[in-house]
Design an enzyme around this catalytic site. Structure first.
Site, PDB file in Angstrom:
ATOM      1  N   ASN A 129       5.905  -2.660  50.805  1.00 37.84           N
ATOM      2  CA  ASN A 129       5.459  -1.521  51.610  1.00 37.84           C
ATOM      3  C   ASN A 129       5.190  -1.882  53.060  1.00 37.84           C
ATOM      4  OD1 ASN A 129       4.413  -0.742  48.644  1.00 37.84           O
ATOM      5  ND2 ASN A 129       4.779   1.127  49.810  1.00 37.84           N
ATOM      6  N   SER A 137       9.197   5.994  56.150  1.00 36.54           N
ATOM      7  CA  SER A 137       8.781   6.771  54.991  1.00 36.54           C
ATOM      8  C   SER A 137      10.059   7.083  54.214  1.00 36.54           C
ATOM      9  CB  SER A 137       8.113   8.075  55.431  1.00 36.54           C
ATOM     10  OG  SER A 137       8.042   9.002  54.375  1.00 36.54           O
ATOM     11  N   ASN A 139      10.784   9.799  53.338  1.00 40.62           N
ATOM     12  CA  ASN A 139      11.193  11.115  53.821  1.00 40.62           C
ATOM     13  C   ASN A 139      12.144  11.068  55.007  1.00 40.62           C
ATOM     14  OD1 ASN A 139       9.460  11.904  51.850  1.00 40.62           O
ATOM     15  ND2 ASN A 139       7.898  12.756  53.215  1.00 40.62           N
ATOM     16  N   HIS A 186      54.296  37.508  45.024  1.00 38.88           N
ATOM     17  CA  HIS A 186      53.825  38.125  43.774  1.00 38.88           C
ATOM     18  C   HIS A 186      54.485  37.473  42.559  1.00 38.88           C
ATOM     19  CE1 HIS A 186      52.048  41.587  46.007  1.00 38.88           C
ATOM     20  NE2 HIS A 186      53.089  41.377  46.811  1.00 38.88           N
ATOM     21  N   SER A 316      53.859  14.452  25.583  1.00 41.78           N
ATOM     22  CA  SER A 316      53.453  15.081  24.330  1.00 41.78           C
ATOM     23  C   SER A 316      53.419  14.052  23.218  1.00 41.78           C
ATOM     24  CB  SER A 316      54.418  16.208  23.965  1.00 41.78           C
ATOM     25  OG  SER A 316      54.141  16.708  22.664  1.00 41.78           O
ATOM     26  N   LYS A 322      59.250  15.055  26.354  1.00 39.60           N
ATOM     27  CA  LYS A 322      58.562  16.016  27.220  1.00 39.60           C
ATOM     28  C   LYS A 322      57.829  15.278  28.343  1.00 39.60           C
ATOM     29  CE  LYS A 322      55.954  20.317  26.693  1.00 39.60           C
ATOM     30  NZ  LYS A 322      55.197  20.296  27.946  1.00 39.60           N
ATOM     31  N   VAL A 323      57.974  15.794  29.556  1.00 40.90           N
ATOM     32  CA  VAL A 323      57.275  15.236  30.714  1.00 40.90           C
ATOM     33  C   VAL A 323      56.498  16.359  31.396  1.00 40.90           C
ATOM     34  CG1 VAL A 323      57.518  14.096  32.946  1.00 40.90           C
ATOM     35  CG2 VAL A 323      59.020  13.455  31.047  1.00 40.90           C
ATOM     36  N   GLU A 329      47.888  18.323  37.481  1.00 46.28           N
ATOM     37  CA  GLU A 329      46.747  18.689  36.632  1.00 46.28           C
ATOM     38  C   GLU A 329      45.493  17.902  37.020  1.00 46.28           C
ATOM     39  OE1 GLU A 329      48.459  17.910  32.838  1.00 46.28           O
ATOM     40  OE2 GLU A 329      49.863  19.600  32.981  1.00 46.28           O
TER      41      GLU A 329
END
Length: 458
Positions: A129, A137, A139, A186, A316, A322-323, A329
Site C-alpha cells: 500500500n 487509488s 479508482n 432483394h 460433414s 461436402k465443403v 461462419e
C-alpha cells in the site's frame, strides 16, 4: 502456508504464491465462474505501477532502491512472468480493487525476495500500500490501466489485422475488375455490375470502419491517473499526474495524455462506449461481407456458385466431399459476440454513480475480448478465405446471360412498360429476352444486340 496481514487481520496464504491477504480474501469470497482478469490488463497495471514508482522517486517521495525493486518486478510481469499469481476473477468488486491489490502484493512479495528477505516476514521492505500503491487509488489506477490495455490491443493488433484484410479486398477488386456479373437486390436478379465492384464495397466498408475506430481513440488516450480517490488528486505530489503519464508513454511505447477532466475519466467510461461502438460498426460490416461470400459461394452445383472459396476441411460427418464456408461462419459468430459485448459495455457504462463507475472489470473484459477476437478472426478470415477466393467465370456468365434484368437496358429505347412485357413474356414462356422481344415484335434482332450488352451496363 504462511500468514499475511491486512487491515482486517491475518489470512493464511499458500507458501508457493506471491499474492497476499487481500488477493486471498477475494479468492475466498468470489467463486463465480472461471474467467480470470485478462493478462493484458495485468500487464497494463504493471506499466502504471512502474511509472508511478519512477514519478514518485523523481518527486522525492520514494527512495531510489525501492523504485528499482518495484521496476524489476514490473518488468517481469510485463514480460509475462508470474501469470499464475494473478488468479482473480472478473466477477469481483466493480472497482477492481482486489486486482489492483493483487498486483501490489505480488510486486511487494517478489521484491522482498529480491531484497534478500522471505515471504514469511510479517513486515515487508516494500509495502504493497505505502510504496507500490503510493500516490494512487484503485479508482484512478484501474481505469488508467483499462485504457492502456484496450488502446494497446487495438493499435497493435486490431487495426493492423483490419488494414491487411482491407488490402486483400482491394487486391480482389483489381483482380476481378474485368468480370461482369449479374447484380442482385432483394436477393432477386438485378442489373449487372463487375465482380470487382462487389469487392470494392467491402474495401470501402472496412475503410470507414477503420477511420471510425481510429477517431474513437482520442478519448481513450486520456488517462485519469493522478485523480486518486474521487478525482481531486489527494495525496499526490505536485506535478505527479503529468510525470507519471510521461513515464507511461516511455514504458508502453504509445502516446497518452493526462485526462482533461479526471472526474469524467473515473466516474464514467464513455471512452469505452465510443470505441466499442466503432468495433460494433466493423462487426456489422464484416457480417454483411461474410454473408455475401457465403451466398456467392453457395453450391457448388445447386447454389449461386459464383465464387470458389478455399477447401480447408471436410464439412460433414455424414456427407462425403461436402465443403462448407466455415471461415464465414466463424466470422459471423465473432461479430455476434462483439455486438453482445457492446451491449454489455453500454449497460455497464450507464452505471456511473456519482464519482465512480463500479462496473469496470466487466467493461475491461468485454472490450479486450472484442478487440482481440476481431483481430484474430480478421487474420484467419483473410488467410484462410479471402486470399484464396477465385471467380467461377462459367457460373457467373451463365447467370448473367440467363437474367431477365438485362431488359433494363431497353427502357430508354422502348419504354419501361414495353420492356416489362418482354421480361414477363420471356419468364412465362421460358424464352430468352431476345426471342421474347422478337416474338412480341417490339425489337429487331439487330436492335436487341445493339442495345442489350451487359458489359456496357456496368
Amino acid at each position: 502456508m504462511r500468514i499475511e496481514k491486512d487491515t482486517m487481520g491475518n489470512v493464511e496464504v499458500d507458501d508457493n504464491v506471491f499474492w497476499g491477504a487481500q488477493t486471498q480474501r477475494s479468492l475466498n469470497n468470489f467463486r463465480i465462474g472461471d474467467i480470470r482478469m485478462p493478462q493484458q490488463l495485468i500487464k497494463a497495471l504493471a506499466v502504471v505501477k512502474k511509472a508511478a514508482a519512477f514519478a514518485n522517486t523523481q518527486l522525492g517521495t520514494l527512495p531510489e532502491d525501492k523504485k528499482e525493486l518495484i521496476a524489476q518486478v514490473c518488468d517481469d510481469i510485463i514480460e509475462g512472468k508470474y501469470t499464475e499469481d494473478f488468479p482473480l476473477l472478473v466477477w469481483q468488486t466493480g472497482s477492481g480493487t482486489q486486482t489492483n491489490m493483487n498486483v501490489n502484493e505480488v510486486i511487494s512479495n517478489r521484491a522482498e525476495i529480491l531484497h534478500g528477505g522471505e515471504l514469511h516476514n510479517t513486515t515487508k521492505y516494500i509495502s504493497a500500500n505505502d510504496d507500490v500503491n503510493k500516490s494512487q487509488s484503485t479508482n484512478d489506477v484501474f481505469p488508467t490501466a483499462m485504457r492502456i490495455a484496450f488502446y494497446k490491443m487495438i493499435v497493435e493488433r486490431t487495426i493492423p489485422a483490419l488494414e491487411q484484410l482491407k488490402h486483400s479486398f482491394a487486391k480482389k477488386k483489381q483482380d476481378f475488375s474485368h468480370i461482369v456479373k449479374i447484380g442482385r437486390t432483394h436477393l432477386m436478379d438485378a442489373t449487372p455490375l463487375r465482380l470487382g465492384d462487389e469487392f470494392s464495397a467491402y474495401e470501402s466498408q472496412l475503410d470507414f470502419g477503420i477511420k471510425a475506430l481510429k477517431n474513437s481513440l482520442v478519448h481513450l488516450q486520456q488517462l485519469p491517473i493522478g485523480g486518486t480517490a474521487v478525482g481531486t488528486g489527494l495525496n499526490t505530489p505536485k506535478g505527479y499526474d503529468k510525470l507519471v503519464v510521461d513515464y507511461i508513454n516511455q514504458f508502453s511505447g504509445h502516446q497518452f495524455y493526462v485526462a482533461n477532466n479526471k472526474y469524467e475519466g473515473m466516474a464514467t467510461h464513455d471512452a469505452f462506449v465510443e470505441t466499442s461502438s466503432a468495433l460494433k460498426q466493423i462487426a456489422i460490416s464484416l457480417t454483411k461481407i461474410a454473408n455475401d461470400i457465403r451466398l456467392l459461394s453457395s453450391g457448388p452445383r445447386c447454389g449461386l456458385g459464383e465464387l470458389n472459396i478455399p477447401q480447408n476441411e471436410p464439412g460433414s460427418s455424414i456427407m462425403p466431399g461436402k465443403v462448407n464456408p466455415t471461415q464465414c461462419e466463424a466470422m459471423t459468430m465473432v461479430c455476434a459476440q462483439i455486438v453482445g459485448n457492446d451491449t454489455t459495455i453500454s449497460f455497464a457504462a450507464m452505471q456511473g454513480h456519482l464519482q465512480l463507475n463500479v462496473f469496470m472489470p466487466v467493461i475491461a473484459y468485454n472490450a479486450l475480448q472484442s478487440a482481440e477476437l476481431l483481430a484474430e478472426c480478421c487474420n484467419s478470415f483473410n488467410k484462410n478465405c479471402i486470399a484464396g477466393i477465385e471467380a467461377n467465370k462459367e457460373n457467373i456468365n451463365k447467370h448473367l446471360q440467363n437474367s431477365l434484368m438485362l431488359v433494363t437496358a431497353l427502357n430508354p429505347h422502348i419504354g419501361y412498360y414495353n420492356a416489362a412485357k418482354i421480361a414477363q413474356y420471356a419468364f412465362a414462356n421460358n424464352l430468352t429476352l431476345k426471342t421474347a422481344a422478337i416474338e412480341l415484335k417490339l425489337l429487331s434482332p439487330e436492335e436487341f444486340d445493339q442495345w442489350v450488352q451487359a458489359e456496357k451496363m456496368v
